[in-house]
Motif scaffolding. Structure first.
Motif, PDB file in Angstrom:
ATOM      1  N   ALA A  35      -3.551   6.694  23.480  1.00 16.79           N
ATOM      2  CA  ALA A  35      -3.156   6.055  22.216  1.00 16.79           C
ATOM      3  C   ALA A  35      -4.381   5.749  21.360  1.00 16.79           C
ATOM      4  CB  ALA A  35      -2.403   4.758  22.510  1.00 16.79           C
ATOM      5  N   PRO A  36      -4.193   5.635  20.018  1.00 16.24           N
ATOM      6  CA  PRO A  36      -5.299   5.169  19.170  1.00 16.24           C
ATOM      7  C   PRO A  36      -5.721   3.765  19.611  1.00 16.24           C
ATOM      8  CG  PRO A  36      -3.221   5.178  17.953  1.00 16.24           C
ATOM      9  CD  PRO A  36      -2.963   5.879  19.239  1.00 16.24           C
ATOM     10  N   SER A  37      -7.014   3.472  19.562  1.00 16.42           N
ATOM     11  CA  SER A  37      -7.486   2.209  20.127  1.00 16.42           C
ATOM     12  C   SER A  37      -8.590   1.579  19.284  1.00 16.42           C
ATOM     13  CB  SER A  37      -7.985   2.426  21.555  1.00 16.42           C
ATOM     14  OG  SER A  37      -9.013   3.400  21.589  1.00 16.42           O
ATOM     15  N   TYR A  38      -8.792   0.289  19.547  1.00 12.99           N
ATOM     16  CA  TYR A  38      -9.810  -0.515  18.851  1.00 12.99           C
ATOM     17  C   TYR A  38     -10.406  -1.456  19.892  1.00 12.99           C
ATOM     18  CZ  TYR A  38     -11.831  -3.337  15.030  1.00 12.99           C
ATOM     19  OH  TYR A  38     -12.698  -3.982  14.170  1.00 12.99           O
ATOM     20  N   TYR A  39     -11.738  -1.584  19.906  1.00  9.39           N
ATOM     21  CA  TYR A  39     -12.406  -2.370  20.935  1.00  9.39           C
ATOM     22  C   TYR A  39     -12.990  -3.663  20.360  1.00  9.39           C
ATOM     23  CZ  TYR A  39     -12.459   2.134  23.452  1.00  9.39           C
ATOM     24  OH  TYR A  39     -12.113   3.319  24.044  1.00  9.39           O
ATOM     25  N   LEU A  40     -12.931  -4.730  21.153  1.00 12.50           N
ATOM     26  CA  LEU A  40     -13.557  -6.009  20.809  1.00 12.50           C
ATOM     27  C   LEU A  40     -14.266  -6.576  22.023  1.00 12.50           C
ATOM     28  CD1 LEU A  40     -10.848  -8.010  18.780  1.00 12.50           C
ATOM     29  CD2 LEU A  40     -13.043  -7.200  17.899  1.00 12.50           C
ATOM     30  N   ASP A  65     -17.329 -11.050  18.928  1.00 10.91           N
ATOM     31  CA  ASP A  65     -17.221 -10.145  17.781  1.00 10.91           C
ATOM     32  C   ASP A  65     -16.352 -10.768  16.692  1.00 10.91           C
ATOM     33  OD1 ASP A  65     -18.692  -8.284  19.137  1.00 10.91           O
ATOM     34  OD2 ASP A  65     -17.029  -6.911  19.534  1.00 10.91           O
ATOM     35  N   GLU A  66     -16.647 -10.404  15.460  1.00  3.22           N
ATOM     36  CA  GLU A  66     -15.777 -10.799  14.353  1.00  3.22           C
ATOM     37  C   GLU A  66     -14.418 -10.112  14.515  1.00  3.22           C
ATOM     38  OE1 GLU A  66     -15.375 -10.117   9.520  1.00  3.22           O
ATOM     39  OE2 GLU A  66     -17.160  -9.429  10.588  1.00  3.22           O
ATOM     40  N   ILE A  67     -13.357 -10.848  14.253  1.00  3.58           N
ATOM     41  CA  ILE A  67     -12.003 -10.289  14.348  1.00  3.58           C
ATOM     42  C   ILE A  67     -11.548  -9.900  12.945  1.00  3.58           C
ATOM     43  CG2 ILE A  67      -9.613 -10.729  15.017  1.00  3.58           C
ATOM     44  CD1 ILE A  67     -10.722 -12.810  17.024  1.00  3.58           C
ATOM     45  N   ASN A  68     -11.545  -8.605  12.683  1.00  2.00           N
ATOM     46  CA  ASN A  68     -11.126  -8.084  11.385  1.00  2.00           C
ATOM     47  C   ASN A  68      -9.707  -7.534  11.543  1.00  2.00           C
ATOM     48  OD1 ASN A  68     -10.643  -6.563   9.060  1.00  2.00           O
ATOM     49  ND2 ASN A  68     -12.812  -6.029   8.804  1.00  2.00           N
ATOM     50  N   GLU A  69      -8.717  -8.376  11.237  1.00  2.00           N
ATOM     51  CA  GLU A  69      -7.330  -7.981  11.484  1.00  2.00           C
ATOM     52  C   GLU A  69      -6.924  -6.749  10.685  1.00  2.00           C
ATOM     53  OE1 GLU A  69      -7.169 -11.903  10.491  1.00  2.00           O
ATOM     54  OE2 GLU A  69      -5.536 -12.445  11.857  1.00  2.00           O
ATOM     55  N   LEU A 117      -2.070 -11.607  15.968  1.00  2.00           N
ATOM     56  CA  LEU A 117      -3.213 -10.934  16.602  1.00  2.00           C
ATOM     57  C   LEU A 117      -4.184 -11.915  17.265  1.00  2.00           C
ATOM     58  CD1 LEU A 117      -4.328  -7.964  14.326  1.00  2.00           C
ATOM     59  CD2 LEU A 117      -3.919  -7.891  16.792  1.00  2.00           C
ATOM     60  N   LYS A 118      -4.587 -12.959  16.537  1.00  2.00           N
ATOM     61  CA  LYS A 118      -5.619 -13.854  17.078  1.00  2.00           C
ATOM     62  C   LYS A 118      -5.170 -14.548  18.361  1.00  2.00           C
ATOM     63  CE  LYS A 118      -8.543 -14.617  13.078  1.00  2.00           C
ATOM     64  NZ  LYS A 118      -9.036 -15.551  12.033  1.00  2.00           N
ATOM     65  N   LYS A 119      -3.914 -14.982  18.392  1.00  2.00           N
ATOM     66  CA  LYS A 119      -3.390 -15.621  19.617  1.00  2.00           C
ATOM     67  C   LYS A 119      -3.410 -14.626  20.782  1.00  2.00           C
ATOM     68  CE  LYS A 119      -0.717 -18.677  21.924  1.00  2.00           C
ATOM     69  NZ  LYS A 119       0.706 -18.544  21.988  1.00  2.00           N
ATOM     70  N   ALA A 120      -3.011 -13.381  20.525  1.00  2.00           N
ATOM     71  CA  ALA A 120      -3.004 -12.360  21.573  1.00  2.00           C
ATOM     72  C   ALA A 120      -4.418 -12.085  22.076  1.00  2.00           C
ATOM     73  CB  ALA A 120      -2.370 -11.074  21.041  1.00  2.00           C
ATOM     74  N   ILE A 121      -5.373 -12.077  21.168  1.00  2.00           N
ATOM     75  CA  ILE A 121      -6.773 -11.857  21.543  1.00  2.00           C
ATOM     76  C   ILE A 121      -7.279 -13.002  22.421  1.00  2.00           C
ATOM     77  CG2 ILE A 121      -9.125 -11.781  20.583  1.00  2.00           C
ATOM     78  CD1 ILE A 121      -7.861 -10.135  18.237  1.00  2.00           C
ATOM     79  N   GLU A 122      -6.891 -14.229  22.095  1.00  2.00           N
ATOM     80  CA  GLU A 122      -7.262 -15.388  22.919  1.00  2.00           C
ATOM     81  C   GLU A 122      -6.707 -15.248  24.337  1.00  2.00           C
ATOM     82  OE1 GLU A 122      -5.966 -18.975  21.006  1.00  2.00           O
ATOM     83  OE2 GLU A 122      -7.135 -18.581  19.182  1.00  2.00           O
ATOM     84  N   VAL A 123      -5.466 -14.798  24.444  1.00  2.00           N
ATOM     85  CA  VAL A 123      -4.833 -14.603  25.756  1.00  2.00           C
ATOM     86  C   VAL A 123      -5.619 -13.575  26.564  1.00  2.00           C
ATOM     87  CG1 VAL A 123      -2.779 -13.689  26.929  1.00  2.00           C
ATOM     88  CG2 VAL A 123      -2.525 -15.296  25.022  1.00  2.00           C
ATOM     89  N   ALA A 124      -5.992 -12.476  25.934  1.00  2.00           N
ATOM     90  CA  ALA A 124      -6.729 -11.419  26.636  1.00  2.00           C
ATOM     91  C   ALA A 124      -8.100 -11.898  27.079  1.00  2.00           C
ATOM     92  CB  ALA A 124      -6.857 -10.191  25.738  1.00  2.00           C
ATOM     93  N   ASP A 131     -10.766 -11.464  30.492  1.00  2.00           N
ATOM     94  CA  ASP A 131     -11.952 -10.611  30.415  1.00  2.00           C
ATOM     95  C   ASP A 131     -12.653 -10.857  29.081  1.00  2.00           C
ATOM     96  OD1 ASP A 131     -13.787  -8.635  31.125  1.00  2.00           O
ATOM     97  OD2 ASP A 131     -12.571  -7.005  30.327  1.00  2.00           O
ATOM     98  N   ASP A 132     -13.957 -10.589  29.034  1.00  2.00           N
ATOM     99  CA  ASP A 132     -14.687 -10.772  27.772  1.00  2.00           C
ATOM    100  C   ASP A 132     -14.724  -9.488  26.939  1.00  2.00           C
ATOM    101  OD1 ASP A 132     -16.458  -9.250  29.245  1.00  2.00           O
ATOM    102  OD2 ASP A 132     -18.094 -10.716  29.192  1.00  2.00           O
ATOM    103  N   GLU A 133     -13.993  -8.467  27.409  1.00  2.00           N
ATOM    104  CA  GLU A 133     -13.828  -7.226  26.652  1.00  2.00           C
ATOM    105  C   GLU A 133     -12.338  -6.970  26.447  1.00  2.00           C
ATOM    106  OE1 GLU A 133     -17.701  -4.866  28.505  1.00  2.00           O
ATOM    107  OE2 GLU A 133     -15.671  -4.200  28.999  1.00  2.00           O
ATOM    108  N   ILE A 134     -12.006  -6.433  25.276  1.00  2.00           N
ATOM    109  CA  ILE A 134     -10.599  -6.208  24.921  1.00  2.00           C
ATOM    110  C   ILE A 134     -10.417  -4.781  24.432  1.00  2.00           C
ATOM    111  CG2 ILE A 134      -8.855  -6.786  23.155  1.00  2.00           C
ATOM    112  CD1 ILE A 134      -9.630  -9.659  23.401  1.00  2.00           C
TER     113      ILE A 134
END
Length: 324
Positions: free
Chosen positions: A132-137, A141-145, A178-185, A189-192
């Motif tokens: 699938a298309p993907s994006y890494y954080l 890192d700055e979260i650019n929604e 998005l931001k809440k989901a990123i917090e959960v991840a 782990d420190d990589e998403i």
């Protein structure tokens, strides 16, 4: 003389309870008349052998031995049943390689690579393995929604990069989620990795080395009652696992070809279980697990039994494949 087999279970991650179940199933189904079996619990604060009376005996980490009734016991082989760190990320594999003790899972490089979803997909992409298309954080890192949505579209999945059993994963439908989901991840782990949603049939494909040859097991179709194949769906009965999968011959041939190609390319050994989603006839890889669940309800043991391989045969073969 019977071979001494250490079955390692537990681990440092959220998956430790599932690992303990897997390890105890291996202990139960391996032939005690052929092997001397030892359940070894690996936790951050202790490494112990747990005997049949549930008494704990400390493991000497210098040479992975135990002392029972004044006698030092070393092991001929280690059966790895640890999901997550340190059994699925290369740490235990490196340790046993240094000690020159055979172990049933893949090598340390393959474990580290496949445990890192981002790296695995990047390595396999040049070989034509679709994903699938993907994006890494990374944490901090700055979260650019807007950039995330432009790359992967909505809905999407936000996942911890190095985690299993669907810990740290959220399906996101709206930008404001998005931001809440990123917090959960980030709790896992420190990589998403954030991936675009693929709308198609999901299948799980087990591959093993069986009697010296790469064998693809019968394919399982995942049908979940939940929004996706999350922890509840996997372990609390909120899904149906249909083996063999209800897919066309073309789809079956394609995913078998891809699964076998991946196993050979990565120079795998032991068990692997990979998840794919079909877009049309083409399988798109989600992830590869190198220490999949081994309980009686787990997918890979179910697949083996459909192939006519009992749990005893499955586990014994894994040991025979690595013993000198």
């Amino acid at each position: 003389m019977k071979k001494r087999i250490a079955i390692i279970m537990g681990g440092y991650s959220s998956e430790y309870k599932i690992s303990l179940k897997s390890g105890n199933v291996v202990y139960r189904y391996l032939d005690h008349d052929k092997f001397d079996l030892y359940r070894i619990h690996i936790f951050k604060d202790k490494w112990v052998y747990v005997d049949d009376l549930e008494k704990e005996h400390t493991v000497d980490r210098h040479d992975f031995s135990i002392v029972l009734r004044g006698t030092k016991i070393s092991f001929d082989c280690v059966f790895n049943a640890i999901h997550g760190s340190p059994g699925e990320d290369g740490l235990m594999q490196s340790y046993f390689e240094l000690l020159e003790v055979p172990q049933t899972s893949c090598g340390f490089y393959q474990a580290a690579l496949t445990f890192n979803k981002r790296d695995l997909l990047s390595v396999l992409r040049p070989y034509g393995i679709k994903s699938a298309p993907s994006y890494y954080l990374n944490k901090g890192d700055e979260i650019n929604e807007d950039a995330i949505i432009e790359n992967v579209k909505l809905p999407c999945f936000v996942k911890a990069n190095k985690s299993g059993s669907s810990y740290g994963i959220t399906k996101v439908y709206k930008k404001e989620e998005l931001k809440k989901a990123i917090e959960v991840a980030y709790k896992e782990d420190d990589e998403i990795i954030i991936e675009g949603f693929l709308d198609g049939i999901e299948v799980s494909v087990g591959v093993i080395k069986y009697k010296g040859k790469i064998k693809v097991l019968p394919i399982t179709e995942i049908v979940t009652e939940n929004d996706f194949f999350d922890y509840e769906a996997k372990y609390e009965g909120k899904s149906r696992e249909i083996t063999p999968a209800r897919i066309s011959q073309k789809q079956e041939d394609n995913v078998i070809g891809v699964a076998k190609k991946m196993y050979a390319l990565l120079k795998m050994k032991g068990f692997t279980r990979s998840e794919f989603i079909f877009l049309g006839n083409e399988p798109y890889l989600l992830e590869m697990n190198t220490t999949p669940g081994l309980t009686t309800e787990s997918i890979l043991p179910q697949q083996a039994q459909k192939a006519g391989i009992s749990l005893n045969e499955l586990f014994e073969n894994a040991i025979n494949e690595v013993l000198p």
